[in-house]
Design an enzyme around this catalytic site. Structure first.
Site, PDB file in Angstrom:
ATOM      1  CE  LYS A 141      13.113 -11.618 -11.590  1.00 57.53           C
ATOM      2  NZ  LYS A 141      13.810 -10.977 -12.111  1.00 57.53           N
TER       3      LYS A 141
ATOM      4  CE  LYS B 216     -12.617   1.442   6.224  1.00 54.03           C
ATOM      5  NZ  LYS B 216     -11.463   2.293   5.033  1.00 54.03           N
TER       6      LYS B 216
ATOM      7  CG  ASP C 292      -8.046  -4.196   2.703  1.00 51.92           C
ATOM      8  OD1 ASP C 292      -7.488  -4.119   4.348  1.00 51.92           O
ATOM      9  OD2 ASP C 292      -8.389  -3.319   2.796  1.00 51.92           O
TER      10      ASP C 292
ATOM     11  CG  ASN D 140      -1.990  -1.139   1.152  1.00 52.00           C
ATOM     12  OD1 ASN D 140      -2.472  -1.089   0.239  1.00 52.00           O
ATOM     13  ND2 ASN D 140      -2.606  -1.175   2.767  1.00 52.00           N
TER      14      ASN D 140
ATOM     15  CE  LYS E 114     -11.765  -2.017   9.775  1.00 49.17           C
ATOM     16  NZ  LYS E 114     -10.597  -1.934   9.563  1.00 49.17           N
TER      17      LYS E 114
END
Ligand code: CTP
Length: 399
Positions: A289, A337, A279, A210, A341
């Site tokens: 690889k 949220k 996520d 991210n 949560k």
């Protein structure tokens, strides 16, 4: 007494026999984890050598207005802007007269004149000099100008006389300095903070991550530390310097972050989930690889564990604070949220205004509604957020 980190004092030493006591004061300030920069007048150097203060403070002592070590050659401005307060101890009658007049003819007097922080003055002189009407006029001026006078004490003097004019003892001077700082509210409390991105490996050289600099999480850790908390900062990969006085646990993946948080959690009063946790993570990590074939590739991603929801859903959760970085509909998503949560406080920000930047604009969502904070540098917002969380935790009796 627990002392906050990163307290910075400029200690000005002027000419007088009591200058030797400023050496003991420097030792006490350093022991109390206060950063001390010493500046001496020429007369002070006649009583005690700068080398003594250099050894005790761990920093070069400044005596020269034109010190070439100060990059912009404006030592007087640099010194005061880097200090929370200036303490002149001992302050001679001559130096007090300079402050009263606004005279700026050496490094210390110029710094005092250019200050934008509180000034404490601890006089030390013969009792007749202290009582002298001219000196008393100057002292009255200092008081009228908002300067804090510390002492002088009454007693035996270096000259053999007895009376008012002795420098206040170093331990009492330390107390005067400590009184400048509000007492930390989280002394003896533990706080766990997640920061930065996570990195979910696809193969040994590739991964999913991210966008997150970690700046806000690190600023939150520092704000908690400055409130006296024992801070464990669980950080994904960032380019930031580990904050002094925090235990930093470096992790890569969401799974590693979860494990590090769970290990750090026992005894924690606060949990701040600032990290931008992935996520999803690849179902399979290739051991070698992956080679290109020219064909489209399908990557199967599986959900990661929600660290914040896991912590908040525990049997005796700490006071939990989550972040919601959204690109639109901030209030709706942030409130969702907070409820889903089960956390008392969610910090909402628009990703496009926050990512990688040094400042941000945040809205705090709690049971009392939405509280928008004005745009500010991340360390300022972090302090306001920590303050809000402490108050909320207090009212909920949860901290
Ligand atoms: N969080 C977490 N663990 C995860 C995902 C998120 O602890 N696996 C925390 C973040 O640190 C943040 C809060 O949950 O405090 C919200 O994160 P965010 O990514 O904005 O929301 P998500 O729950 O992931 O939802 P979405 O991505 O759909 O907006």
């Amino acid at each position: 007494m627990t002392v906050r980190f990163h307290r910075r004092i400029l200690l000005g030493v002027t000419g007088g026999v009591a200058a030797y006591k400023a050496a003991e004061l420097t030792r006490l300030l350093v022991k109390a984890r206060i950063d001390v920069q010493v500046a001496m007048t020429e007369a002070a150097c006649g009583f005690i050598a700068p080398a003594t203060f250099q050894a005790l403070s761990g920093k070069p002592v400044l005596t020269d207005l034109w010190d070439p070590r100060i990059p912009n050659r404006m030592a007087h401005i640099e010194l005061t802007r880097q200090a929370d307060a200036i303490l002149v101890a001992p302050a001679s009658a001559d130096f007090i007269a300079k402050i009263a007049q606004g005279t700026a003819d050496d490094l210390l007097s110029t710094t005092v004149a250019a200050r934008n922080c509180p000034l404490l003055v601890a006089p030390a002189m013969n009792r007749e000099m202290w009582a002298n009407p001219a000196n008393q006029r100057n002292i009255a001026k200092l008081r009228a100008d908002g300067v804090t006078l510390v002492g002088p004490d009454t007693g035996e003097q270096a000259c053999g006389e007895t009376g008012e004019g002795r420098l206040v003892e170093p331990a009492a001077l330390l107390e005067a300095v400590l009184a400048l700082y509000p007492s930390p509210r989280l002394a003896g409390r533990k706080a766990v903070v997640t920061a930065g991105p996570t990195f979910e490996a696809i193969d040994p050289v590739r991964g999913i991550t991210n966008a997150s600099s970690g700046k806000m999480g690190y600023a939150v850790a520092e704000a908690l530390r400055d409130e006296g908390a024992e801070v464990v900062l669980v950080s994904g990969p960032t380019a930031l310097t580990p904050p002094e006085g925090c235990t930093v646990v470096g992790v890569r993946s969401a799974a590693e972050m979860l494990a590090a948080v769970q290990a750090a959690l026992p005894g924690a009063a606060f949990f701040f989930a600032v990290a931008a946790v992935a996520d999803y993570t690849p179902q399979v990590q290739a051991p070698h690889k992956l080679k290109k074939s020219g064909e489209p590739v399908t990557l199967t991603l599986v959900p990661t564990v929600d660290i914040l929801a896991t912590v908040a859903g525990g049997p005796t959760p700490p006071f939990c604070v989550g972040f919601a970085a959204e690109s639109r509909d901030l209030a709706t998503y942030a409130e969702n949220k907070r409820h889903s949560k089960h956390v008392p406080l969610i910090v909402g920000n628009l990703a496009q205004r926050a990512l990688g930047r040094d400042d941000n604009e945040i809205v705090l969502f709690d049971a009392g509604g939405a509280h928008a904070l004005p745009p500010a540098p991340k360390p300022v917002l972090a302090r306001q957020l920590v303050d809000h969380a402490i108050r909320l935790a207090e009212t909920q009796g949860a901290s």
